[in-house]
Enzyme design. Structure first.
Site, PDB file in Angstrom:
ATOM      1  N   GLY A 148      13.050   1.868  -7.125  1.00  0.00           N
ATOM      2  CA  GLY A 148      11.614   1.746  -7.318  1.00  0.00           C
ATOM      3  C   GLY A 148      11.249   1.790  -8.792  1.00  0.00           C
ATOM      4  O   GLY A 148      11.284   2.842  -9.427  1.00  0.00           O
ATOM      5  N   HIS A 174       9.400   4.361   0.243  1.00  0.00           N
ATOM      6  CA  HIS A 174       9.059   5.563   1.015  1.00  0.00           C
ATOM      7  C   HIS A 174       9.056   5.309   2.517  1.00  0.00           C
ATOM      8  O   HIS A 174       8.653   6.198   3.284  1.00  0.00           O
ATOM      9  CB  HIS A 174       7.713   6.159   0.586  1.00  0.00           C
TER      10      HIS A 174
END
Length: 310
Positions: free
Chosen positions: A124, A195
């Site tokens: 990320g 996530h």
């Protein structure tokens, strides 16, 4: 006469079925390979096995009483946060957002590593958070590798500064294997990606064994998303998997009775081998924080034992 023969045949068939059913069950159970000089051991009673405890014992009611938890909204940033070096670097980095409790955890888990040469994989990239970690982990030989699905993140690739960026999905095992071949294995893996539960699990399954060095740390943040429908896309969340890791970490104690681990001196071992899941031998420590977990990898070469006192 015929009735007696049929009865004997039924009894014989029953014994045959019970024997082979029990045999198949025993074959499917992991066993300890006991050395010839091992003391006789007894199996763990069924009622004491972890999966049979259920809810027999739990927290005292005092811990479950409702509590009105206030929200701190004072003016300014608390001193312990504003003085944190990583927080100061983060405020100078455009984009991104973090829970305020994270910085104390970063300091506790990463603090002793910042001056060492590190290979770090950050899942990320977003607005270039790799720049934050590259400044925090200050050794000149440190390399931070960021991966992201957004093509625009490629602009943050800067080999001269020790920052590399590759575009791909954290849930794609082929892509992750390419990253490990090109840059790994890593001292530290930080999952701050989508996530989504399925993505967290897929990344861990692909990276922990082969993408992380022995004595490396697999660090996942934003576990709170496991509780929110927008990100909880699997029945078993990554947090559930972490709870299972605790049981796997202690699998050897579930495979044999206490006397199999007790030895009179260090050179005597009562078990030649003990069959456990591979992951049991890879975990040194698991640390849970508010919405974060740090899984410390190791190579436990031998079965633990405990010595008799003098």
């Amino acid at each position: 006469m015929l009735g007696s023969a049929l009865k004997q045949l039924a009894v014989g068939l029953g014994r045959f079925v019970r024997f082979h059913a029990a045999r198949m069950l025993r074959l499917n159970k992991p066993k300890a390979s006991v050395a010839p000089n091992a003391p006789p051991g007894e199996s763990i009673p069924a009622e004491l096995k972890i999966d049979a405890l259920n809810d027999q014992v739990g927290l005292d009611a005092q811990y479950l009483r409702p509590y009105q938890w206030p929200s701190y909204r004072g003016e300014g940033v608390p001193q312990e946060l504003s003085s944190d070096p990583l927080y100061q670097l983060w405020t100078e980095t455009a984009g991104g957002h973090k829970w305020t409790q994270y910085f104390a955890v970063y300091r506790e888990v990463f603090g002793a590593l910042t001056s060492r040469p590190m290979r770090i994989l950050e899942i990320g990239v977003l607005a270039g958070a790799g720049r934050l970690w590259r400044r925090y982990f200050s050794h000149p030989d440190t390399v931070v590798v960021g991966i992201d699905i957004l093509p625009a993140c490629a602009q943050f690739d800067s080999p001269h500064d020790g920052i590399r960026v590759r575009i791909g999905s954290q849930a794609d095992p082929v892509f992750l294997q390419e990253i490990v071949r090109e840059f790994g294995p890593f001292d530290l893996i930080i999952d701050d990606g989508s996530h989504r539960s399925s993505h967290m699990i897929a990344s861990f399954n692909c990276l922990f064994a082969d993408g992380l060095k022995e004595a490396g740390i697999y660090f996942v943040e934003d576990l709170h998303a496991n509780y929110w429908p927008g990100w909880r896309d699997t029945r078993r969340s990554f947090l559930d998997v972490c709870k299972e890791l605790i049981e796997h970490m202690h699998a050897h104690y579930q495979r044999g009775s206490p006397d199999l681990f007790l030895v009179a001196n260090e050179s005597h071992q009562s078990m030649a081998v003990l069959e456990v899941p591979s992951i049991t031998t890879m975990i040194r420590e698991i640390r849970f924080f508010d919405s974060m977990v740090a899984i410390y990898k190791t190579r436990r070469q031998y079965i633990p034992y405990y010595l008799l006192g003098a």
